[in-house]
Write an enzyme that holds these catalytic residues in place. Structure first.
Site, PDB file in Angstrom:
ATOM      1  CE  LYS A 238      -3.396   2.406   2.870  1.00  0.00           C
ATOM      2  NZ  LYS A 238      -2.590   3.640   2.924  1.00  0.00           N
TER       3      LYS A 238
ATOM      4  CE  LYS B  30       4.578   1.174  -3.093  1.00  0.00           C
ATOM      5  NZ  LYS B  30       5.545   2.134  -3.651  1.00  0.00           N
TER       6      LYS B  30
ATOM      7  CE  LYS C 198       5.004   8.469  -2.956  1.00  0.00           C
ATOM      8  NZ  LYS C 198       4.391   7.143  -3.219  1.00  0.00           N
TER       9      LYS C 198
ATOM     10  CG  ASP D 278      -2.612   2.098  -2.514  1.00  0.00           C
ATOM     11  OD1 ASP D 278      -3.230   2.423  -1.495  1.00  0.00           O
ATOM     12  OD2 ASP D 278      -1.382   2.189  -2.620  1.00  0.00           O
TER      13      ASP D 278
END
Length: 253
Positions: free
Chosen positions: A9, A14, A40, A128
């Site tokens: 998630k 991670k 990102k 996600d």
């Protein structure tokens, strides 16, 4: 060549897990590629001294063309780790998952693996939503193994369950398999019990138990992994033992 996709998630840590694992493999003498598969584009920043790397999609937007050379989109970080970020579209425009697909196709065209000849490839993938491009490492043959990062938080376990279920749905097609869980503790109530229950429900081992660590936070403020800062730290040793274990299992397999 060992190819591992690390899913979790958003915000679960991670990228921290992936970068420290890359650094650990590099410390063991492995040639490593880390590919950040998150819009990102910050997966590799702590392998690069805190300096962001221009993403593949960012390059395409800036120059209105595909890069001609690996050097245009890749940079060497700590321990010789080759760092690449897929990036994503302009916010609000386009599908982030398509950036992963476009990047993978480009890397094939640029003969990434044939040129660099890595021992280990780590994909840091947002978990996600396990669809479209975010599922590409699982189903397109890019990764052989999946590691799921989770804490005992409800939404983290919810995402982890979706990831495990997605991989299980592809099991009969010879795609990637979940090797195990990276337990990234957040110190929530009954956390051990919740993660143990999830692991048992899916028949998965917990490969690493990573405690909350001020050392990780301090190192990330300096733009580095704990492996780079001090490989003898207890938290660094956890990543090194994980790397040794994963490499040993590959050699046995």
């Amino acid at each position: 060549m060992q190819k591992i996709a690390i899913y979790g998630k958003g915000g679960i840590g991670k990228s921290t897990m992936t970068a420290n694992l890359s650094a650990a493999f590099a410390t063991l003498g492995k040639r490593v590629i880390q590919i950040g598969c998150d819009p990102k584009a910050d997966s590799t920043i702590n392998l690069l001294g805190g300096q962001p790397l221009q993403s593949v999609m960012g390059y395409m937007r800036s120059y209105d063309r595909e890069p001609d050379r690996l050097e245009d989109i890749a940079r060497t970080g700590f321990g010789g780790v080759l760092c690449i970020e897929t990036g994503g579209p302009t916010p609000g425009l386009g599908c982030a998952g398509r950036g992963i697909i476009a990047t993978f196709n480009l890397l094939d065209d640029l003969n990434l693996f044939e040129t660099f000849r890595p021992d280990i490839v780590l994909y840091d993938v947002l978990g996600d939503v396990v669809c479209g491009g975010f599922a590409a490492p699982i189903r397109e043959g890019y990764a052989e193994d999946v590691l799921i990062v989770t804490s005992g938080e409800k939404m983290s376990l919810y995402a982890a369950n979706n990831i495990a279920s997605a991989v299980e749905n592809f099991a009969d097609r010879g795609y990637a398999k979940v090797r195990g869980i990276l337990f990234n503790r957040r110190n929530v109530p009954d956390e051990q019990k919740k993660v143990d229950a999830f692991a048992q429900a899916h028949g998965l081992p917990i490969l690493a138990d990573i405690p909350r660590s001020d050392a990780i936070n301090r190192c990330e403020e300096r733009g580095m992994t704990v492996i780079e800062a001090d490989p003898d730290l207890p938290i660094s040793q956890k990543f090194l033992r994980l790397a040794v274990s994963l490499a040993a299992e590959q050699e046995i397999g």
